[in-house]
Design a protein around this motif. Structure first.
Motif, mmCIF file in Angstrom:
data_model
loop_
_atom_site.group_PDB
_atom_site.id
_atom_site.type_symbol
_atom_site.label_atom_id
_atom_site.label_comp_id
_atom_site.label_asym_id
_atom_site.label_seq_id
_atom_site.Cartn_x
_atom_site.Cartn_y
_atom_site.Cartn_z
ATOM 1 N N PHE A 10 9.677 -11.924 -18.303
ATOM 2 C CA PHE A 10 9.305 -10.667 -17.656
ATOM 3 C C PHE A 10 8.210 -9.958 -18.451
ATOM 4 C CE2 PHE A 10 9.731 -6.211 -16.564
ATOM 5 C CZ PHE A 10 9.844 -6.261 -15.186
ATOM 6 N N VAL A 11 8.351 -9.922 -19.749
ATOM 7 C CA VAL A 11 7.356 -9.269 -20.611
ATOM 8 C C VAL A 11 6.009 -9.999 -20.505
ATOM 9 C CG1 VAL A 11 6.733 -8.759 -23.011
ATOM 10 C CG2 VAL A 11 9.037 -8.235 -22.174
ATOM 11 N N ARG A 12 6.037 -11.332 -20.449
ATOM 12 C CA ARG A 12 4.783 -12.093 -20.309
ATOM 13 C C ARG A 12 4.070 -11.750 -19.002
ATOM 14 N NH1 ARG A 12 7.787 -16.104 -22.828
ATOM 15 N NH2 ARG A 12 8.382 -17.083 -20.852
ATOM 16 N N LYS A 13 4.826 -11.534 -17.922
ATOM 17 C CA LYS A 13 4.208 -11.152 -16.636
ATOM 18 C C LYS A 13 3.613 -9.752 -16.720
ATOM 19 C CE LYS A 13 7.513 -13.519 -13.823
ATOM 20 N NZ LYS A 13 8.621 -13.277 -12.914
ATOM 21 N N GLN A 14 4.329 -8.851 -17.358
ATOM 22 C CA GLN A 14 3.879 -7.461 -17.454
ATOM 23 C C GLN A 14 2.695 -7.312 -18.405
ATOM 24 O OE1 GLN A 14 5.689 -4.277 -16.341
ATOM 25 N NE2 GLN A 14 6.373 -5.671 -14.749
ATOM 26 N N PHE A 15 2.652 -8.139 -19.438
ATOM 27 C CA PHE A 15 1.602 -8.034 -20.462
ATOM 28 C C PHE A 15 0.991 -9.413 -20.705
ATOM 29 C CE2 PHE A 15 4.827 -4.803 -21.298
ATOM 30 C CZ PHE A 15 4.056 -3.660 -21.238
ATOM 31 N N VAL A 21 14.918 -3.027 -21.340
ATOM 32 C CA VAL A 21 15.258 -2.683 -22.726
ATOM 33 C C VAL A 21 16.653 -2.076 -22.796
ATOM 34 C CG1 VAL A 21 14.675 -1.233 -24.720
ATOM 35 C CG2 VAL A 21 12.870 -2.396 -23.466
ATOM 36 N N CYS A 22 16.950 -1.135 -21.898
ATOM 37 C CA CYS A 22 18.276 -0.499 -21.905
ATOM 38 C C CYS A 22 19.373 -1.518 -21.625
ATOM 39 C CB CYS A 22 18.323 0.637 -20.893
ATOM 40 S SG CYS A 22 17.276 2.039 -21.370
ATOM 41 N N TRP A 52 6.743 0.195 -29.025
ATOM 42 C CA TRP A 52 8.070 0.704 -28.683
ATOM 43 C C TRP A 52 8.900 -0.370 -27.990
ATOM 44 C CZ3 TRP A 52 9.946 0.573 -23.791
ATOM 45 C CH2 TRP A 52 9.031 0.490 -22.744
ATOM 46 N N LEU A 53 8.229 -1.210 -27.188
ATOM 47 C CA LEU A 53 8.928 -2.274 -26.471
ATOM 48 C C LEU A 53 9.359 -3.377 -27.441
ATOM 49 C CD1 LEU A 53 9.910 -3.488 -23.852
ATOM 50 C CD2 LEU A 53 7.584 -4.317 -23.444
ATOM 51 N N ARG A 54 8.451 -3.754 -28.326
ATOM 52 C CA ARG A 54 8.801 -4.763 -29.336
ATOM 53 C C ARG A 54 9.987 -4.295 -30.182
ATOM 54 N NH1 ARG A 54 5.053 -8.805 -29.886
ATOM 55 N NH2 ARG A 54 2.976 -8.360 -29.095
ATOM 56 N N GLU A 55 9.943 -3.037 -30.607
ATOM 57 C CA GLU A 55 11.023 -2.504 -31.439
ATOM 58 C C GLU A 55 12.341 -2.433 -30.687
ATOM 59 O OE1 GLU A 55 9.739 1.230 -33.056
ATOM 60 O OE2 GLU A 55 8.098 0.308 -34.169
ATOM 61 N N GLY A 56 12.297 -1.960 -29.446
ATOM 62 C CA GLY A 56 13.508 -1.860 -28.654
ATOM 63 C C GLY A 56 14.151 -3.214 -28.420
ATOM 64 N N GLN A 72 17.839 -13.553 -22.576
ATOM 65 C CA GLN A 72 16.717 -13.489 -23.517
ATOM 66 C C GLN A 72 15.477 -14.139 -22.909
ATOM 67 O OE1 GLN A 72 17.556 -14.682 -27.538
ATOM 68 N NE2 GLN A 72 15.412 -15.018 -28.017
ATOM 69 N N GLU A 73 15.645 -15.306 -22.302
ATOM 70 C CA GLU A 73 14.524 -16.002 -21.677
ATOM 71 C C GLU A 73 13.976 -15.197 -20.495
ATOM 72 O OE1 GLU A 73 17.458 -17.301 -22.470
ATOM 73 O OE2 GLU A 73 17.019 -18.952 -23.840
#
Length: 136
Positions: free
Chosen positions: A111-116, A5-6, A124-128, A105-106
């Motif tokens: 990465f997000v799909r693997k984590q969730f 995110v950062c 908070w992640l979606r917003e960030g 972006q991809e």
């Protein structure tokens, strides 16, 4: 997820104790999130922490071996710290390559799909990531 995110928001320098702090609690960083080596399920798991990791710890020690050590020997936290730092280094290198190839972006979305995998992405992640114009 904080580093991703950062980075998406423009940060490119990090000072973080996360790899060593999580190691002290018996937790390893893996592409799917975290792996808690103190849990009973690890006692009979003879796989490396992370099959994709090239670190010395993943090459030499099994989850079961580390599970047996983590509650008894302080040295085990050092081994997990070594792995966790290597994980973070590999992650940053992968992010760098994704930025260079204009695929960041991809990369983040994958990465997000693997984590969730159940798509339960924290707000908070979606917003960030939304602030960086990355939809998840």
């Amino acid at each position: 997820m904080f580093v991703e995110v950062c980075s998406a928001l423009g940060a490119d320098l990090y000072d973080c104790v996360y790899p060593s702090r999580t190691a002290r609690f018996g937790t390893a960083l893996v592409p799917e999130g975290t792996l808690r080596l103190k849990t009973a399920a690890m006692a009979a798991d003879y796989r490396p922490i992370d099959d994709t990791c090239d670190c010395l710890v993943c090459q030499k020690y099994s989850r079961a071996h580390l599970h047996a050590k983590i509650t008894k020997e302080p040295h085990a936290a050092s081994l997990l710290t070594y792995h966790n730092i290597r994980y973070q280094m590999r992650l940053c290198d992968e992010m760098r390559q994704a930025i260079i190839s204009q695929q960041f972006q991809e990369f983040v979305q994958s990465f997000v799909r693997k984590q969730f995998p159940n798509n339960m992405v924290p707000e908070w992640l979606r917003e960030g990531l939304s602030s960086a114009e990355i939809a998840v």
